[in-house]
Motif scaffolding. Structure first.
Motif, PDB file in Angstrom:
ATOM      1  N   ARG A 153       0.537  -1.351  -0.530  1.00 44.47           N
ATOM      2  CA  ARG A 153      -0.012   0.504  -0.356  1.00 44.47           C
ATOM      3  C   ARG A 153       1.039   0.902   0.114  1.00 44.47           C
ATOM      4  O   ARG A 153       0.653   1.901  -0.666  1.00 44.47           O
ATOM      5  CB  ARG A 153      -1.027  -0.171   1.344  1.00 44.47           C
ATOM      6  N   PRO A 156       4.006   0.636  -3.075  1.00 46.46           N
ATOM      7  CA  PRO A 156       3.948  -1.143  -3.954  1.00 46.46           C
ATOM      8  C   PRO A 156       4.568  -1.425  -4.742  1.00 46.46           C
ATOM      9  O   PRO A 156       4.654  -2.264  -4.831  1.00 46.46           O
ATOM     10  CB  PRO A 156       2.079  -0.940  -4.364  1.00 46.46           C
ATOM     11  N   THR A 160       6.633  -4.382  -3.514  1.00 48.19           N
ATOM     12  CA  THR A 160       5.613  -6.388  -3.374  1.00 48.19           C
ATOM     13  C   THR A 160       6.390  -7.117  -3.429  1.00 48.19           C
ATOM     14  O   THR A 160       5.883  -8.372  -3.126  1.00 48.19           O
ATOM     15  CB  THR A 160       4.762  -5.671  -4.647  1.00 48.19           C
ATOM     16  N   ARG A 184       3.693 -11.375 -12.510  1.00 48.52           N
ATOM     17  CA  ARG A 184       4.096  -9.842 -12.594  1.00 48.52           C
ATOM     18  C   ARG A 184       4.909  -8.853 -13.098  1.00 48.52           C
ATOM     19  O   ARG A 184       4.265  -7.840 -14.173  1.00 48.52           O
ATOM     20  CB  ARG A 184       3.780  -9.561 -10.970  1.00 48.52           C
ATOM     21  N   ASN A 225       2.018   4.639  -4.947  1.00 48.26           N
ATOM     22  CA  ASN A 225       0.942   3.354  -5.857  1.00 48.26           C
ATOM     23  C   ASN A 225      -0.431   3.511  -6.834  1.00 48.26           C
ATOM     24  O   ASN A 225       0.527   3.985  -7.463  1.00 48.26           O
ATOM     25  CB  ASN A 225      -0.501   3.979  -4.178  1.00 48.26           C
ATOM     26  N   PHE A 226      -1.360   4.479  -6.920  1.00 49.14           N
ATOM     27  CA  PHE A 226      -2.149   4.360  -8.003  1.00 49.14           C
ATOM     28  C   PHE A 226      -1.470   5.830  -8.587  1.00 49.14           C
ATOM     29  O   PHE A 226      -1.146   5.869  -9.620  1.00 49.14           O
ATOM     30  CB  PHE A 226      -3.258   4.730  -7.884  1.00 49.14           C
ATOM     31  N   MET A 229       1.448   4.143 -10.975  1.00 47.67           N
ATOM     32  CA  MET A 229       0.975   3.441 -11.507  1.00 47.67           C
ATOM     33  C   MET A 229       0.265   4.246 -12.966  1.00 47.67           C
ATOM     34  O   MET A 229       0.987   3.312 -13.562  1.00 47.67           O
ATOM     35  CB  MET A 229      -0.181   2.642 -11.131  1.00 47.67           C
ATOM     36  N   THR A 266     -10.948   5.609  -8.130  1.00 49.01           N
ATOM     37  CA  THR A 266     -11.167   4.618  -7.418  1.00 49.01           C
ATOM     38  C   THR A 266     -12.385   4.221  -6.641  1.00 49.01           C
ATOM     39  O   THR A 266     -13.554   5.022  -6.420  1.00 49.01           O
ATOM     40  CB  THR A 266     -10.280   4.177  -5.965  1.00 49.01           C
ATOM     41  N   PHE A 322      -6.820  -2.013  -5.833  1.00 50.74           N
ATOM     42  CA  PHE A 322      -5.856  -2.526  -6.679  1.00 50.74           C
ATOM     43  C   PHE A 322      -4.900  -2.256  -5.599  1.00 50.74           C
ATOM     44  O   PHE A 322      -4.099  -2.090  -6.058  1.00 50.74           O
ATOM     45  CB  PHE A 322      -5.478  -1.740  -8.371  1.00 50.74           C
ATOM     46  N   TYR A 323      -5.227  -1.076  -4.755  1.00 51.24           N
ATOM     47  CA  TYR A 323      -4.230  -0.009  -4.078  1.00 51.24           C
ATOM     48  C   TYR A 323      -3.141  -1.199  -3.253  1.00 51.24           C
ATOM     49  O   TYR A 323      -2.363  -0.500  -2.258  1.00 51.24           O
ATOM     50  CB  TYR A 323      -5.387   0.832  -3.729  1.00 51.24           C
ATOM     51  N   GLN A 328      -1.830  -5.282  -8.457  1.00 50.70           N
ATOM     52  CA  GLN A 328      -1.828  -3.582  -9.289  1.00 50.70           C
ATOM     53  C   GLN A 328      -1.495  -3.716 -10.780  1.00 50.70           C
ATOM     54  O   GLN A 328      -1.069  -2.746 -11.744  1.00 50.70           O
ATOM     55  CB  GLN A 328      -0.179  -2.999  -8.912  1.00 50.70           C
ATOM     56  N   ALA A 331      -4.295  -3.274 -12.671  1.00 44.48           N
ATOM     57  CA  ALA A 331      -5.031  -1.942 -12.984  1.00 44.48           C
ATOM     58  C   ALA A 331      -3.519  -1.185 -13.646  1.00 44.48           C
ATOM     59  O   ALA A 331      -4.707  -0.405 -14.330  1.00 44.48           O
ATOM     60  CB  ALA A 331      -4.509  -1.129 -11.894  1.00 44.48           C
TER      61      ALA A 331
END
Length: 374
Positions: A153, A156, A160, A184, A225-226, A229, A266, A322-323, A328, A331
């Motif tokens: 989170r 990530p 991850t 991944r 995070n996002f 991404m 989100t 996904f966060y 992820q 996403a």
């Protein structure tokens, strides 16, 4: 004969002890905070510091995702009720699993944890400060319960892989963890390699966190995070230079002034938290038409007045969770497809997610994780 049976039983018991000891090795592992922790592996009894940790536990224990879980935090039922319901239908015994309060809100019960005799407790890194301030690590150490931090989170994209490797080592599933990590990485490379070769113009993206969860606008993401991404998917995160950490808030005026090309919100089914809220209910098997209706309703808020993304219909919703899990990469693929539809016309994020479920996850795949006004 009676004496012989007693001797045989004792011998059998001794063999069982020796056998168990032979399979349990005390090793030192390093968690994502850099702490060195001694754990007997493979672990057989685990407390999950958050119910949503079943996302990664399930990726390593596909056939029996709850076989090691002796207790978990009580958040999954509200944060992701569809996934919980699917797990409950397939594994009805989870209804009897002991549940915990959180360390951050001070409702965690150490005595309850001790009674369950776990081999390890897994905690998310965002609970580290509260855990330390309450002295939970020392309290658990005194009764022989090691606590290990993982992170999907806060950072990530950085944590991850080491988190999955750590869990693989704890579970004795290192090969499966490496298989997941490769899948991944390969999935992300399908995006980043294409972008590196094509070098397209990067659209400005406003990433709204949990839009409609409250009346306030606008929660977002900094350069993690996002937010990260979006950058990996070939966009420019609008809030990168506004929010110093992973999470934060931007003013509605900043959204209007920035005039983003794309807006991604989100969402999830948060009926358990905000009944009847304006949130967009994407997720496992979600009603996509209803999610799209609620997404469109969010575009009428003052923060989106006259914004290019709204005018062009480039407004999308994506599953909030996904966060907070190792999926992820799905996403990233979906965001890339939204930002660069011509470049990624052959990329199929849904097929990637289906393959993830078929190869690694306990539940069958159901669509509903993404909707768009485009």
């Amino acid at each position: 004969m009676k004496v012989f049976n007693m001797v045989a039983a004792a011998a059998a018991g001794f063999c069982t002890l020796v056998s168990s000891a032979a399979f349990a090795d005390a090793i030192k592992v390093t968690d994502v905070t850099g702490r060195e922790v001694e754990v007997n592996v493979p672990v057989e009894h685990v407390i999950l510091g958050e119910g949503r940790q079943i996302y990664f536990v399930g990726a390593l224990d596909k056939d029996e995702p709850f076989k090691r879980v002796v207790g978990w935090r009580d958040d999954l039922t509200k944060a992701d009720p569809e996934t919980y319901a699917a797990f409950l239908e397939k594994y009805p015994e989870i209804a009897k699993l002991p549940t915990f309060g959180g360390m951050k809100d001070g409702t965690f019960d150490v005595e309850q944890a001790v009674a369950l005799k776990p081999d390890v407790m897994l905690m998310n890194i965002d609970a580290k400060t509260a855990t330390e301030e309450a002295g939970y690590i020392e309290k658990l150490e005194k009764v022989g319960i090691p606590l290990v931090y993982v992170d999907f989170r806060e950072k990530p994209m950085e944590n991850t892989e080491p988190s999955m490797r750590l869990i693989g080592k704890l579970f004795g599933e290192e090969a499966k963890a490496e298989e997941f990590i490769k899948f991944r990485a390969d999935s992300i490379a399908k995006v980043t390699d294409t972008l590196a070769k094509a070098d397209p113009k990067k659209p400005l993206v406003f990433m709204e966190r949990a839009g409609g969860y409250s009346d306030d606008c606008c929660m977002s993401f900094g350069n993690e995070n996002f937010g990260k991404m979006v950058e990996l998917a070939g966009g420019v995160n609008m809030a990168k230079d506004i929010i110093p950490g992973t999470f934060g808030t931007v003013n509605p005026e900043q959204v209007i002034a920035s005039n983003p090309d794309q807006i991604i919100i989100t969402g999830g089914n948060w009926e358990g938290y905000v009944p009847g809220g304006a949130w967009v209910g994407v997720g496992y098997g979600a009603d996509e038409k209803e999610a799209q209706r609620k997404l469109e309703a969010l575009t009428t808020r003052p923060a989106f007045t006259g914004v290019k993304a709204v005018k062009d219909g480039n407004v999308h919703a994506i599953w909030h969770q996904f966060y907070n899990n190792p999926y992820q990469f799905v996403a990233i693929q979906q965001i890339a497809k939204w930002l660069h539809p011509d470049l990624f016309k052959d990329l199929d994020p849904e097929a990637t997610f289906k393959e993830l479920h078929e190869r690694f996850l306990p539940l069958p795949y159901k669509s509903g994780y993404f909707v768009s006004l485009k």
